[in-house]
Scaffold this motif. Sequence first.
Motif, PDB file in Angstrom:
ATOM      1  N   ASP A 130     -33.758 -11.010  26.477  1.00 26.59           N
ATOM      2  CA  ASP A 130     -34.270 -10.519  27.755  1.00 26.59           C
ATOM      3  C   ASP A 130     -34.044  -9.016  27.821  1.00 26.59           C
ATOM      4  OD1 ASP A 130     -35.172 -10.196  30.327  1.00 26.59           O
ATOM      5  OD2 ASP A 130     -33.494 -11.226  31.285  1.00 26.59           O
ATOM      6  N   LEU A 131     -35.136  -8.251  27.689  1.00 29.23           N
ATOM      7  CA  LEU A 131     -35.056  -6.788  27.723  1.00 29.23           C
ATOM      8  C   LEU A 131     -34.989  -6.304  29.167  1.00 29.23           C
ATOM      9  CD1 LEU A 131     -37.761  -5.851  25.055  1.00 29.23           C
ATOM     10  CD2 LEU A 131     -35.290  -6.073  24.734  1.00 29.23           C
ATOM     11  N   GLY A 132     -34.007  -5.440  29.457  1.00 28.28           N
ATOM     12  CA  GLY A 132     -33.839  -4.954  30.820  1.00 28.28           C
ATOM     13  C   GLY A 132     -33.441  -6.087  31.742  1.00 28.28           C
ATOM     14  N   CYS A 133     -32.396  -6.801  31.369  1.00 28.85           N
ATOM     15  CA  CYS A 133     -32.017  -8.038  32.062  1.00 28.85           C
ATOM     16  C   CYS A 133     -31.480  -7.797  33.463  1.00 28.85           C
ATOM     17  CB  CYS A 133     -30.981  -8.789  31.247  1.00 28.85           C
ATOM     18  SG  CYS A 133     -29.425  -7.891  31.035  1.00 28.85           S
ATOM     19  N   GLY A 134     -31.064  -6.556  33.778  1.00 34.51           N
ATOM     20  CA  GLY A 134     -30.513  -6.277  35.099  1.00 34.51           C
ATOM     21  C   GLY A 134     -29.291  -7.125  35.376  1.00 34.51           C
ATOM     22  N   THR A 135     -29.264  -7.754  36.552  1.00 33.08           N
ATOM     23  CA  THR A 135     -28.118  -8.581  36.938  1.00 33.08           C
ATOM     24  C   THR A 135     -28.117  -9.936  36.242  1.00 33.08           C
ATOM     25  OG1 THR A 135     -29.335  -9.439  38.848  1.00 33.08           O
ATOM     26  CG2 THR A 135     -27.969  -7.486  39.209  1.00 33.08           C
ATOM     27  N   GLY A 136     -29.193 -10.251  35.516  1.00 31.31           N
ATOM     28  CA  GLY A 136     -29.217 -11.466  34.720  1.00 31.31           C
ATOM     29  C   GLY A 136     -29.935 -12.649  35.339  1.00 31.31           C
TER      30      GLY A 136
ATOM     31  N   GLY B 159     -30.573 -24.377  26.764  1.00 29.74           N
ATOM     32  CA  GLY B 159     -29.494 -25.346  26.669  1.00 29.74           C
ATOM     33  C   GLY B 159     -28.273 -24.785  25.958  1.00 29.74           C
ATOM     34  N   GLU B 160     -27.261 -25.598  25.857  1.00 35.12           N
ATOM     35  CA  GLU B 160     -25.997 -25.139  25.279  1.00 35.12           C
ATOM     36  C   GLU B 160     -26.127 -24.807  23.798  1.00 35.12           C
ATOM     37  OE1 GLU B 160     -21.255 -26.286  25.784  1.00 35.12           O
ATOM     38  OE2 GLU B 160     -22.819 -27.753  26.271  1.00 35.12           O
ATOM     39  N   SER B 161     -27.114 -25.386  23.138  1.00 35.81           N
ATOM     40  CA  SER B 161     -27.309 -25.102  21.711  1.00 35.81           C
ATOM     41  C   SER B 161     -28.101 -23.819  21.474  1.00 35.81           C
ATOM     42  CB  SER B 161     -28.035 -26.269  21.041  1.00 35.81           C
ATOM     43  OG  SER B 161     -29.333 -26.448  21.618  1.00 35.81           O
ATOM     44  N   GLY B 162     -28.670 -23.241  22.519  1.00 35.97           N
ATOM     45  CA  GLY B 162     -29.433 -22.006  22.400  1.00 35.97           C
ATOM     46  C   GLY B 162     -28.625 -20.801  22.829  1.00 35.97           C
ATOM     47  N   THR B 163     -29.259 -19.626  22.740  1.00 29.43           N
ATOM     48  CA  THR B 163     -28.587 -18.376  23.090  1.00 29.43           C
ATOM     49  C   THR B 163     -29.538 -17.472  23.852  1.00 29.43           C
ATOM     50  OG1 THR B 163     -27.241 -18.469  21.080  1.00 29.43           O
ATOM     51  CG2 THR B 163     -27.384 -16.339  22.183  1.00 29.43           C
ATOM     52  N   VAL B 164     -29.021 -16.832  24.884  1.00 31.37           N
ATOM     53  CA  VAL B 164     -29.783 -15.826  25.614  1.00 31.37           C
ATOM     54  C   VAL B 164     -29.036 -14.504  25.521  1.00 31.37           C
ATOM     55  CG1 VAL B 164     -30.721 -15.104  27.838  1.00 31.37           C
ATOM     56  CG2 VAL B 164     -30.746 -17.520  27.206  1.00 31.37           C
ATOM     57  N   ILE B 165     -29.734 -13.478  25.041  1.00 27.01           N
ATOM     58  CA  ILE B 165     -29.158 -12.138  24.934  1.00 27.01           C
ATOM     59  C   ILE B 165     -29.819 -11.262  25.987  1.00 27.01           C
ATOM     60  CG2 ILE B 165     -28.739 -10.155  23.433  1.00 27.01           C
ATOM     61  CD1 ILE B 165     -29.330 -12.089  21.057  1.00 27.01           C
ATOM     62  N   GLY B 166     -29.031 -10.666  26.862  1.00 27.28           N
ATOM     63  CA  GLY B 166     -29.556  -9.751  27.862  1.00 27.28           C
ATOM     64  C   GLY B 166     -29.114  -8.335  27.581  1.00 27.28           C
ATOM     65  N   VAL B 167     -30.069  -7.392  27.535  1.00 24.05           N
ATOM     66  CA  VAL B 167     -29.710  -5.988  27.333  1.00 24.05           C
ATOM     67  C   VAL B 167     -30.229  -5.166  28.506  1.00 24.05           C
ATOM     68  CG1 VAL B 167     -29.686  -6.177  24.821  1.00 24.05           C
ATOM     69  CG2 VAL B 167     -31.776  -5.465  25.970  1.00 24.05           C
ATOM     70  N   ASP B 168     -29.454  -4.164  28.887  1.00 25.12           N
ATOM     71  CA  ASP B 168     -29.835  -3.276  29.975  1.00 25.12           C
ATOM     72  C   ASP B 168     -29.104  -1.954  29.777  1.00 25.12           C
ATOM     73  OD1 ASP B 168     -31.319  -3.977  32.834  1.00 25.12           O
ATOM     74  OD2 ASP B 168     -29.998  -2.251  32.982  1.00 25.12           O
ATOM     75  N   MET B 169     -29.649  -0.889  30.405  1.00 25.75           N
ATOM     76  CA  MET B 169     -29.032   0.431  30.258  1.00 25.75           C
ATOM     77  C   MET B 169     -28.223   0.834  31.478  1.00 25.75           C
ATOM     78  SD  MET B 169     -32.185   3.098  30.816  1.00 25.75           S
ATOM     79  CE  MET B 169     -33.047   3.188  32.399  1.00 25.75           C
ATOM     80  N   THR B 170     -28.214  -0.006  32.528  1.00 20.36           N
ATOM     81  CA  THR B 170     -27.586   0.360  33.795  1.00 20.36           C
ATOM     82  C   THR B 170     -26.274  -0.394  33.978  1.00 20.36           C
ATOM     83  OG1 THR B 170     -29.786   0.678  34.726  1.00 20.36           O
ATOM     84  CG2 THR B 170     -27.961   0.586  36.281  1.00 20.36           C
ATOM     85  N   ASP B 171     -25.179   0.339  34.050  1.00 17.80           N
ATOM     86  CA  ASP B 171     -23.849  -0.266  34.143  1.00 17.80           C
ATOM     87  C   ASP B 171     -23.699  -1.127  35.388  1.00 17.80           C
ATOM     88  OD1 ASP B 171     -22.801   0.819  31.760  1.00 17.80           O
ATOM     89  OD2 ASP B 171     -22.400   2.732  32.755  1.00 17.80           O
TER      90      ASP B 171
ATOM     91  N   ARG C 134     -25.140 -13.707  26.436  1.00 19.35           N
ATOM     92  CA  ARG C 134     -24.413 -12.518  25.974  1.00 19.35           C
ATOM     93  C   ARG C 134     -25.130 -11.295  26.519  1.00 19.35           C
ATOM     94  NH1 ARG C 134     -25.067  -9.214  21.357  1.00 19.35           N
ATOM     95  NH2 ARG C 134     -26.446 -10.710  20.288  1.00 19.35           N
ATOM     96  N   PHE C 135     -24.389 -10.401  27.173  1.00 21.24           N
ATOM     97  CA  PHE C 135     -24.975  -9.209  27.771  1.00 21.24           C
ATOM     98  C   PHE C 135     -24.436  -7.960  27.087  1.00 21.24           C
ATOM     99  CE2 PHE C 135     -25.104 -12.479  31.062  1.00 21.24           C
ATOM    100  CZ  PHE C 135     -26.442 -12.416  31.432  1.00 21.24           C
ATOM    101  N   ALA C 136     -25.346  -7.009  26.836  1.00 21.67           N
ATOM    102  CA  ALA C 136     -24.957  -5.793  26.129  1.00 21.67           C
ATOM    103  C   ALA C 136     -25.683  -4.594  26.726  1.00 21.67           C
ATOM    104  CB  ALA C 136     -25.284  -5.911  24.644  1.00 21.67           C
ATOM    105  N   LYS C 137     -25.030  -3.444  26.678  1.00 20.77           N
ATOM    106  CA  LYS C 137     -25.662  -2.199  27.118  1.00 20.77           C
ATOM    107  C   LYS C 137     -26.426  -1.600  25.944  1.00 20.77           C
ATOM    108  CE  LYS C 137     -24.954   2.232  29.394  1.00 20.77           C
ATOM    109  NZ  LYS C 137     -23.987   3.148  30.047  1.00 20.77           N
TER     110      LYS C 137
END
Length: 433
Positions: A75-81, A92-104, A129-132
């Motif tokens: 998810d590009l620019g995930c914001g608050t998620g 589901g629990e077997s999958g993964t969601v990666i959220g990235v955003d530039m705003t702290d 998983r969220f990352a800047k």
Amino acid sequence: PNFMSSVEVDVHRKVQEFYSEIKDASELACDACTPGALDASVGPMLERVHEEVRRRFYGCGTPLPDAAKGCTVLDLGCGTGRDAFVFAQLVGESGTVIGVDMTDDQLAVAHQYEDWHRSQFGFAKANTRFAKAMIEDLSGAVEDETCDCVTSNCVINLAPDKRPVMREIWRVLKPGGELLFSDVFADRRVPAMAREDKLALGECLGGAMYVRDFEQLARGAGFTDVRVVERRRININNPTLLRLVGDTKFYSLTIRAFKLVDVEPSPEDYGEMATYLGTLPGRPHAFDLDLDTTFVTGKPRRVDSNVASALRQSRFAAHFSVSAPGEHRGPFVDASTTSDGLLAHLRLSDAVPAGDSSCCAGGSCSAPAPAAAAAASEEAKAAETAAAAGKSCCGGGAKATAAASTSCCGGGPCAPAADAKKSCCGGGKGSCC
């Protein structure tokens, strides 16, 4: 970052300031960053997302990936998620969601409620998983060819240079992976004043993509076949914004494209047929690949070479039977074929006023005439009853659809909705038929 010019850094600074200052979506000056009508399946999942996350959400659509169980979604620019936590339920629990955003400030909210959502979903461990990171450079956050689907919601327009964004999306997608995103597009290149203004940029208008420029950009990155899944016209009533954008018209489009091999630069006909098996969760009767391509369960449909490739190479392969290609028959032509590309979808959005669910009068793609609507008042009442039973009727241009359904052109008979997202009018010629 050292890969950006001073102008690009200034744009990012303005966007970061804007979204740090906005504390609630109700503070926005136009409806560009609001999602519009939601897929019926989204409601229950949204109810399981924390109120604080939802309150600070900004987006222009609902890019909801199908067949996502066990997938990795970026998810590009995930914001608050908000979207990320919805996707977490889909994969589901077997999958993964990666959220990235530039705003702290936005990421802090996502991190704060990550474990809350894990518990809410009943997972033993968090699948988010969220990352800047800047969406122009994901190298520190996402590895090559690791994502089944890349999505974003009204974010790519915020990037001053979209070329590296599209290259990064192509890099992180697996072969056959899907780009599914909602964003703001324009019918022309946005005036320079709007491109530099903090309010216009933050409201997702200043960086809106001219549709023809986007098509060239997508092709340059490798996405030859670009399809529209949803569309709506954006209303602007703010005097300052109107002065900045002039005569430019803006639209929210949800776009679908796949990372494919052996793709054609244009639709070609090899006599291929595709049959939907009815096995996608929540889509037992039909599946909409895009606004022009609906597959009814068990009913073979002619498809062009690029659609056939997408269905064979993507995660949708298990849900379709696709015949082998024969000899080339020339360009693929059917009722939805157009040489105008995305511009044709903008014109269809103009045919019915934003927020209206009327049928087009007499089969023409134009707003219904008052006389036609008045003459069909009794028919409209009957249609409301049909809509409540899961059907939408379009008769002679009467306003006869539920508020969430799409507009229909042509006086077709009452027909069951293909699914919760879209209504079909038999015999019509509009986007829903």
